[in-house]
Design an enzyme around this catalytic site. Sequence first.
Site, PDB file in Angstrom:
ATOM      1  N   VAL A 199       1.336  -3.859   3.897  1.00  0.00           N
ATOM      2  CA  VAL A 199       1.059  -4.906   4.692  1.00  0.00           C
ATOM      3  C   VAL A 199       2.483  -6.064   4.565  1.00  0.00           C
ATOM      4  O   VAL A 199       2.450  -6.715   5.226  1.00  0.00           O
ATOM      5  CB  VAL A 199      -0.203  -5.919   4.246  1.00  0.00           C
ATOM      6  N   TYR A 222      -2.908  -2.254 -10.538  1.00  0.00           N
ATOM      7  CA  TYR A 222      -2.806  -1.928  -9.140  1.00  0.00           C
ATOM      8  C   TYR A 222      -1.856  -2.996  -8.374  1.00  0.00           C
ATOM      9  O   TYR A 222      -0.872  -2.658  -7.449  1.00  0.00           O
ATOM     10  CB  TYR A 222      -4.174  -1.765  -8.594  1.00  0.00           C
ATOM     11  N   SER A 224       0.669  -1.333  -0.032  1.00  0.00           N
ATOM     12  CA  SER A 224      -0.029   0.107   0.187  1.00  0.00           C
ATOM     13  C   SER A 224       0.868   1.163   0.018  1.00  0.00           C
ATOM     14  O   SER A 224       0.177   2.400  -0.059  1.00  0.00           O
ATOM     15  CB  SER A 224      -0.953  -0.052   1.214  1.00  0.00           C
ATOM     16  N   LYS A 235       0.677   3.440  -3.143  1.00  0.00           N
ATOM     17  CA  LYS A 235      -0.521   4.240  -3.279  1.00  0.00           C
ATOM     18  C   LYS A 235       0.033   5.852  -3.208  1.00  0.00           C
ATOM     19  O   LYS A 235      -0.778   6.739  -3.871  1.00  0.00           O
ATOM     20  CB  LYS A 235      -1.477   3.990  -2.221  1.00  0.00           C
ATOM     21  N   TYR A 252      -4.045   3.013   7.267  1.00  0.00           N
ATOM     22  CA  TYR A 252      -5.336   2.270   7.597  1.00  0.00           C
ATOM     23  C   TYR A 252      -6.304   2.921   8.398  1.00  0.00           C
ATOM     24  O   TYR A 252      -6.370   4.119   8.703  1.00  0.00           O
ATOM     25  CB  TYR A 252      -5.213   0.798   7.845  1.00  0.00           C
TER      26      TYR A 252
END
Length: 309
Positions: free
Chosen positions: A255, A185, A58, A61, A237
């Site tokens: 993660v 992605y 992540s 992103k 998160y």
Amino acid sequence: MIESIIEKAKAESQKGQLASYIPALANQPKDLFAAYLIDENGEVLKFGDIDFKFTLQSISKVMNFIVAAESLGLDNVLDKVDVEPTGDPFNSIVRLEVAEKGKPFNPMINAGAITVASLLPGKSVDARVQSVTDFLAEVTGHAHAVNQEVYQSELETAYRNRAIANYLKANNYLEGTVEEAVETYLQLCSIEVSTEDLAKFGLFLAYDGLDTSQDKRLISQKTAQFTKALMMTCGLYNASGKYAATVGFPMKSGVSGGILGTIQTGQVEHLKGRMGIAVFSAAIDEVGNSVAGMHFLESLSEQYDLSVF
């Protein structure tokens, strides 16, 4: 002082678990720990297994949002994805059903990130991925590749991400096909980096997108500021609010166990001023953040008064 913080943080890793829902990540070494800090003068503090490469997950992103914003224009990206925290798990689909017109709440959750992935420049999956790896290479000074084992592992288990992408496509938020968006992605999530790479990226953000080695602005100051605001409010998160209070500088976790941080001003031992910071420890908590990594950053921020608040 910092060595004692690291030893206590490393002991905390036993409280976490590997991200076993991604089969390739379940094989990561659980006992590794790395921390890398670099300041505006090029001074460095580094500890542990800094040569170990891990996938962005992540954290990608952050880079994806920047590249899309610089390519399309920030306002055009914000037409497709909002900048509001959710308080929900990163892979939640519920907000798409309750939000007006199904618009993703922010680019740091999977719904927003899949949308952003579809907006990247290029007419193919490979071209869109390369737009991000090229940008990352410009900041870090060397090429970056997709870990194919991790990518294939994620692709084979991407049922929920495909469900999210189908919902986005039904509401006209995706460019291209559902499968193209998901593949883009997941490849971006599977780009390999080291803590040194992430620390350099954090320093780049601390300079609001200025590459000091070339005295060249790579992204607009506005894009950099939006990115850091998103990291602060949505980067960890559904524990983002907690860590804004206890750590207090912009961060983004993944993660795989990596964490990217950017510090506008501070002092850690002999490091001063703007800083980039990265931590890696593979064992994560139930939310998805590295247990040892977050313990290290909380203790570091408290000890050296690094919070912006």
